[in-house]
Scaffold this motif. Structure first.
Motif, mmCIF file in Angstrom:
data_model
loop_
_atom_site.group_PDB
_atom_site.id
_atom_site.type_symbol
_atom_site.label_atom_id
_atom_site.label_comp_id
_atom_site.label_asym_id
_atom_site.label_seq_id
_atom_site.Cartn_x
_atom_site.Cartn_y
_atom_site.Cartn_z
ATOM 1 N N PRO A 160 0.827 -1.208 0.000
ATOM 2 C CA PRO A 160 0.000 0.000 0.000
ATOM 3 C C PRO A 160 0.859 1.255 0.000
ATOM 4 N N THR A 161 0.401 2.266 -0.715
ATOM 5 C CA THR A 161 1.166 3.509 -0.832
ATOM 6 C C THR A 161 1.449 4.126 0.532
ATOM 7 N N ALA A 162 0.446 4.171 1.385
ATOM 8 C CA ALA A 162 0.617 4.795 2.699
ATOM 9 C C ALA A 162 1.674 4.076 3.527
ATOM 10 N N ALA A 163 1.748 2.747 3.408
ATOM 11 C CA ALA A 163 2.737 1.986 4.167
ATOM 12 C C ALA A 163 4.157 2.275 3.667
ATOM 13 N N LEU A 164 4.311 2.420 2.355
ATOM 14 C CA LEU A 164 5.625 2.744 1.799
ATOM 15 C C LEU A 164 6.061 4.144 2.216
ATOM 16 N N GLN A 165 5.129 5.084 2.185
ATOM 17 C CA GLN A 165 5.452 6.464 2.542
ATOM 18 C C GLN A 165 5.732 6.627 4.033
ATOM 19 N N ALA A 166 5.289 5.679 4.848
ATOM 20 C CA ALA A 166 5.580 5.731 6.275
ATOM 21 C C ALA A 166 7.007 5.289 6.580
ATOM 22 N N TRP A 167 7.642 4.649 5.606
ATOM 23 C CA TRP A 167 9.025 4.205 5.797
ATOM 24 C C TRP A 167 10.007 5.049 4.980
ATOM 25 N N LEU A 168 9.831 5.096 3.663
ATOM 26 C CA LEU A 168 10.717 5.846 2.774
ATOM 27 C C LEU A 168 10.093 7.182 2.423
ATOM 28 N N MET A 169 10.928 8.198 2.274
ATOM 29 C CA MET A 169 10.414 9.533 1.977
ATOM 30 C C MET A 169 11.271 10.201 0.915
#
Length: 221
Positions: A160-169
């Motif tokens: 999920p996009t939100a899960a990826l954005q919670a780790w990598l920025m």
């Protein structure tokens, strides 16, 4: 009633401990502590002793950010993947933007990811290519063939996009798909390329980090 004669105290002998046992125990304890601290020591050595912070072309992430153990990764056919299984080797990671398709800029970054690994020469087997696809993104058959139809194959997973954005920025003012991310063998995000990076300059950062931490990975995972 107290005894008629004087009270006597009996001293019983204590168990005899070999003279070298405490010393051996101390050494074992220190060896265990050193083994646990080795990755942290290597990381600090890279950042501070080698002074990569001041001379790196890329952005060093300090403090590093651990790969979430609950990151909901899946294969393209929907099978769940344990994030811990990705540990053990350097991961050159690309995350396309959350769009319906992989555009020209996305394809250029995927090509750069492949070329950077080959540019490492004898160290290329220490680096895996990882592509994390947002759920919104769809690859064409030609793009999928370009990724998995050649050796060495890329590790291609969805999340999920939100899960990826919670780790990598991404860097401020930029998009996720403009960067390449380096994750160390312990599963920690530790470096981000500039937006639309210069392959030669980024390769130097890769080489310096991998050389400084040569004992972390398992080549050929």
């Amino acid at each position: 009633m107290p005894p008629d004669g004087p009270v006597t105290l009996a001293v019983h002998s204590l168990p005899v401990i070999p003279a070298d046992q405490p010393r051996r125990s101390h050494w074992q304890m220190w060896l265990v502590l050193l083994a646990c601290a080795a990755p942290v020591i290597a990381s600090y050595f890279s950042f501070y002793v080698l002074n990569l912070r001041g001379s790196a072309y890329s952005d060093l992430i300090n403090p590093t950010r651990d790969l979430p153990h609950d990151l909901p990764l899946r294969t393209l056919d929907g099978q769940p993947v344990n994030p811990v299984s990705l540990q053990g080797q350097w991961l050159l990671t690309y995350v396309p933007d959350a769009k319906p398709s992989c555009n020209e800029g996305c394809e250029r970054m995927l090509f750069m990811q492949r070329q950077l690994r080959e540019m490492l020469g004898k160290d290329r087997d220490r680096l895996d290519k990882l592509v994390l696809l947002p759920d919104e993104l769809t690859l064409t058959p030609a793009q999928l063939e370009a990724l998995v139809g050649h050796e060495p194959k890329v590790t291609l997973l969805r999340a999920p996009t939100a899960a990826l954005q919670a780790w990598l920025m991404p860097a401020p003012g930029h998009h996720m798909g403009e960067h390449l991310f380096l994750v160390d063998p312990m599963g920690r995000w530790m470096m981000r390329s500039p937006a639309q990076p210069d392959p030669g300059k980024f390769k130097k950062d890769l080489e310096r980090l991998m050389r400084a931490n040569a004992g972390w990975d398992r080549p050929g995972r």
